[in-house]
Motif scaffolding. Structure first.
Motif, PDB file in Angstrom:
ATOM      1  N   GLU A   1       0.844  -1.193   0.000  1.00  0.00           N
ATOM      2  CA  GLU A   1       0.000   0.000   0.000  1.00  0.00           C
ATOM      3  C   GLU A   1       0.884   1.249   0.000  1.00  0.00           C
ATOM      4  O   GLU A   1       1.787   1.382   0.822  1.00  0.00           O
ATOM      5  CB  GLU A   1      -0.903   0.010   1.228  1.00  0.00           C
ATOM      6  N   VAL A   2       0.601   2.121  -0.923  1.00  0.00           N
ATOM      7  CA  VAL A   2       1.357   3.375  -1.017  1.00  0.00           C
ATOM      8  C   VAL A   2       0.963   4.302   0.131  1.00  0.00           C
ATOM      9  O   VAL A   2      -0.219   4.486   0.421  1.00  0.00           O
ATOM     10  CB  VAL A   2       1.095   4.064  -2.363  1.00  0.00           C
ATOM     11  N   GLN A   3       1.966   4.846   0.785  1.00  0.00           N
ATOM     12  CA  GLN A   3       1.728   5.835   1.837  1.00  0.00           C
ATOM     13  C   GLN A   3       2.571   7.063   1.560  1.00  0.00           C
ATOM     14  O   GLN A   3       3.761   6.950   1.224  1.00  0.00           O
ATOM     15  CB  GLN A   3       2.062   5.253   3.209  1.00  0.00           C
ATOM     16  N   LEU A   4       1.951   8.216   1.713  1.00  0.00           N
ATOM     17  CA  LEU A   4       2.620   9.492   1.478  1.00  0.00           C
ATOM     18  C   LEU A   4       2.399  10.383   2.693  1.00  0.00           C
ATOM     19  O   LEU A   4       1.264  10.519   3.160  1.00  0.00           O
ATOM     20  CB  LEU A   4       2.062  10.162   0.221  1.00  0.00           C
ATOM     21  N   VAL A   5       3.470  10.975   3.188  1.00  0.00           N
ATOM     22  CA  VAL A   5       3.380  11.837   4.370  1.00  0.00           C
ATOM     23  C   VAL A   5       4.084  13.151   4.065  1.00  0.00           C
ATOM     24  O   VAL A   5       5.294  13.166   3.816  1.00  0.00           O
ATOM     25  CB  VAL A   5       4.002  11.170   5.604  1.00  0.00           C
ATOM     26  N   GLU A   6       3.331  14.238   4.109  1.00  0.00           N
ATOM     27  CA  GLU A   6       3.877  15.557   3.821  1.00  0.00           C
ATOM     28  C   GLU A   6       4.311  16.266   5.103  1.00  0.00           C
ATOM     29  O   GLU A   6       3.736  16.040   6.167  1.00  0.00           O
ATOM     30  CB  GLU A   6       2.834  16.439   3.113  1.00  0.00           C
ATOM     31  N   SER A   7       5.291  17.135   4.962  1.00  0.00           N
ATOM     32  CA  SER A   7       5.733  17.958   6.082  1.00  0.00           C
ATOM     33  C   SER A   7       6.452  19.179   5.538  1.00  0.00           C
ATOM     34  O   SER A   7       6.770  19.243   4.344  1.00  0.00           O
ATOM     35  CB  SER A   7       6.659  17.171   7.012  1.00  0.00           C
ATOM     36  N   GLY A   8       6.696  20.142   6.428  1.00  0.00           N
ATOM     37  CA  GLY A   8       7.508  21.295   6.060  1.00  0.00           C
ATOM     38  C   GLY A   8       6.765  22.585   5.834  1.00  0.00           C
ATOM     39  O   GLY A   8       7.382  23.609   5.541  1.00  0.00           O
ATOM     40  N   GLY A   9       5.456  22.572   5.965  1.00  0.00           N
ATOM     41  CA  GLY A   9       4.699  23.803   5.768  1.00  0.00           C
ATOM     42  C   GLY A   9       4.915  24.798   6.888  1.00  0.00           C
ATOM     43  O   GLY A   9       5.580  24.515   7.883  1.00  0.00           O
ATOM     44  N   GLY A  10       4.350  25.975   6.717  1.00  0.00           N
ATOM     45  CA  GLY A  10       4.481  27.002   7.741  1.00  0.00           C
ATOM     46  C   GLY A  10       4.004  28.339   7.246  1.00  0.00           C
ATOM     47  O   GLY A  10       3.389  28.451   6.176  1.00  0.00           O
ATOM     48  N   LEU A  11       4.309  29.365   8.036  1.00  0.00           N
ATOM     49  CA  LEU A  11       3.956  30.739   7.705  1.00  0.00           C
ATOM     50  C   LEU A  11       5.201  31.447   7.184  1.00  0.00           C
ATOM     51  O   LEU A  11       6.262  31.395   7.817  1.00  0.00           O
ATOM     52  CB  LEU A  11       3.427  31.448   8.950  1.00  0.00           C
ATOM     53  N   VAL A  12       5.061  32.096   6.051  1.00  0.00           N
ATOM     54  CA  VAL A  12       6.201  32.788   5.450  1.00  0.00           C
ATOM     55  C   VAL A  12       5.707  34.084   4.819  1.00  0.00           C
ATOM     56  O   VAL A  12       4.553  34.169   4.380  1.00  0.00           O
ATOM     57  CB  VAL A  12       6.897  31.873   4.413  1.00  0.00           C
ATOM     58  N   GLN A  13       6.564  35.086   4.775  1.00  0.00           N
ATOM     59  CA  GLN A  13       6.208  36.350   4.150  1.00  0.00           C
ATOM     60  C   GLN A  13       6.314  36.256   2.641  1.00  0.00           C
ATOM     61  O   GLN A  13       7.066  35.416   2.113  1.00  0.00           O
ATOM     62  CB  GLN A  13       7.131  37.453   4.661  1.00  0.00           C
ATOM     63  N   PRO A  14       5.576  37.074   1.927  1.00  0.00           N
ATOM     64  CA  PRO A  14       5.722  37.101   0.467  1.00  0.00           C
ATOM     65  C   PRO A  14       7.174  37.305   0.068  1.00  0.00           C
ATOM     66  O   PRO A  14       7.884  38.119   0.669  1.00  0.00           O
ATOM     67  CB  PRO A  14       4.854  38.294   0.058  1.00  0.00           C
ATOM     68  N   GLY A  15       7.602  36.544  -0.927  1.00  0.00           N
ATOM     69  CA  GLY A  15       8.990  36.579  -1.358  1.00  0.00           C
ATOM     70  C   GLY A  15       9.871  35.568  -0.659  1.00  0.00           C
ATOM     71  O   GLY A  15      11.027  35.364  -1.065  1.00  0.00           O
ATOM     72  N   GLY A  16       9.350  34.945   0.370  1.00  0.00           N
ATOM     73  CA  GLY A  16      10.122  33.974   1.132  1.00  0.00           C
ATOM     74  C   GLY A  16      10.136  32.599   0.496  1.00  0.00           C
ATOM     75  O   GLY A  16       9.618  32.396  -0.613  1.00  0.00           O
ATOM     76  N   SER A  17      10.747  31.657   1.223  1.00  0.00           N
ATOM     77  CA  SER A  17      10.915  30.293   0.714  1.00  0.00           C
ATOM     78  C   SER A  17      10.501  29.268   1.757  1.00  0.00           C
ATOM     79  O   SER A  17      10.566  29.525   2.964  1.00  0.00           O
ATOM     80  CB  SER A  17      12.391  30.049   0.353  1.00  0.00           C
ATOM     81  N   LEU A  18      10.089  28.123   1.271  1.00  0.00           N
ATOM     82  CA  LEU A  18       9.813  26.952   2.090  1.00  0.00           C
ATOM     83  C   LEU A  18      10.206  25.719   1.302  1.00  0.00           C
ATOM     84  O   LEU A  18      10.162  25.737   0.060  1.00  0.00           O
ATOM     85  CB  LEU A  18       8.327  26.854   2.451  1.00  0.00           C
TER      86      LEU A  18
ATOM     87  N   SER B   1      -4.548   9.099  -3.462  1.00  0.00           N
ATOM     88  CA  SER B   1      -3.706   8.536  -2.397  1.00  0.00           C
ATOM     89  C   SER B   1      -2.898   9.593  -1.666  1.00  0.00           C
ATOM     90  O   SER B   1      -1.808   9.305  -1.153  1.00  0.00           O
ATOM     91  CB  SER B   1      -2.763   7.458  -2.950  1.00  0.00           C
ATOM     92  N   ARG B   2      -3.389  10.806  -1.624  1.00  0.00           N
ATOM     93  CA  ARG B   2      -2.630  11.878  -0.993  1.00  0.00           C
ATOM     94  C   ARG B   2      -2.563  11.688   0.514  1.00  0.00           C
ATOM     95  O   ARG B   2      -3.389  11.003   1.116  1.00  0.00           O
ATOM     96  CB  ARG B   2      -3.223  13.243  -1.327  1.00  0.00           C
ATOM     97  N   GLY B   3      -1.578  12.334   1.113  1.00  0.00           N
ATOM     98  CA  GLY B   3      -1.416  12.264   2.548  1.00  0.00           C
ATOM     99  C   GLY B   3      -2.342  13.250   3.251  1.00  0.00           C
ATOM    100  O   GLY B   3      -3.328  13.711   2.683  1.00  0.00           O
ATOM    101  N   GLN B   4      -1.964  13.614   4.477  1.00  0.00           N
ATOM    102  CA  GLN B   4      -2.811  14.502   5.276  1.00  0.00           C
ATOM    103  C   GLN B   4      -2.607  15.964   4.919  1.00  0.00           C
ATOM    104  O   GLN B   4      -3.400  16.822   5.301  1.00  0.00           O
ATOM    105  CB  GLN B   4      -2.535  14.285   6.769  1.00  0.00           C
ATOM    106  N   GLY B   5      -1.535  16.237   4.185  1.00  0.00           N
ATOM    107  CA  GLY B   5      -1.280  17.602   3.745  1.00  0.00           C
ATOM    108  C   GLY B   5      -0.481  18.415   4.741  1.00  0.00           C
ATOM    109  O   GLY B   5      -0.371  18.063   5.920  1.00  0.00           O
ATOM    110  N   THR B   6       0.076  19.506   4.258  1.00  0.00           N
ATOM    111  CA  THR B   6       0.797  20.431   5.117  1.00  0.00           C
ATOM    112  C   THR B   6       0.394  21.849   4.723  1.00  0.00           C
ATOM    113  O   THR B   6       0.328  22.178   3.541  1.00  0.00           O
ATOM    114  CB  THR B   6       2.316  20.200   5.013  1.00  0.00           C
TER     115      THR B   6
END
Length: 118
Positions: free
Chosen positions: A1-18, A107-112
């Protein structure tokens, strides 16, 4: 069974990076596609980018016009984690980001959550 787990999201200002990560497991073939999709508040799923992780050094990438030149996909050497590097973020990039097995969000994960705001 395929499992996908996302991470790394957050709050960032315009022009920023994640950088988002997608831990992938359960694939039985040596090559597979992983799709990044997002859902902005009150809207449907939108395809963002795709990466083909193949045997050896084989990697293909594709991007929606809205993120081309700002986002980049990659994978780690173990080929178990896929990344979405997001630069020059805009407020319209705000949303929940998912990795999935097709561009419709299968089959997407829970999202970030990614929030771009000043």
């Amino acid at each position: 069974e395929v499992q996908l787990v996302e991470s790394g999201g957050g709050l960032v200002q315009p022009g920023g990076s994640l950088r988002l990560s997608c831990a992938a497991s359960g694939f039985t073939s040596s090559g597979y596609w992983i799709y990044w999709v997002r859902q902005a508040p009150g809207r449907g799923l939108e395809w963002v980018s795709a990466i083909y992780s193949g045997p050896g050094s084989t990697v293909y990438a594709d991007y929606a016009d809205s993120v081309k030149g700002r986002f980049a996909v990659s994978r780690d050497n173990a080929k178990t984690t896929l990344y979405l590097q997001m630069d020059s973020l805009k407020t319209e990039d705000t949303g929940v980001y998912y990795c999935a097995t097709d561009r419709f969000g299968g089959s997407r994960g829970q999202g970030t959550q990614v929030t771009v705001s000043s």
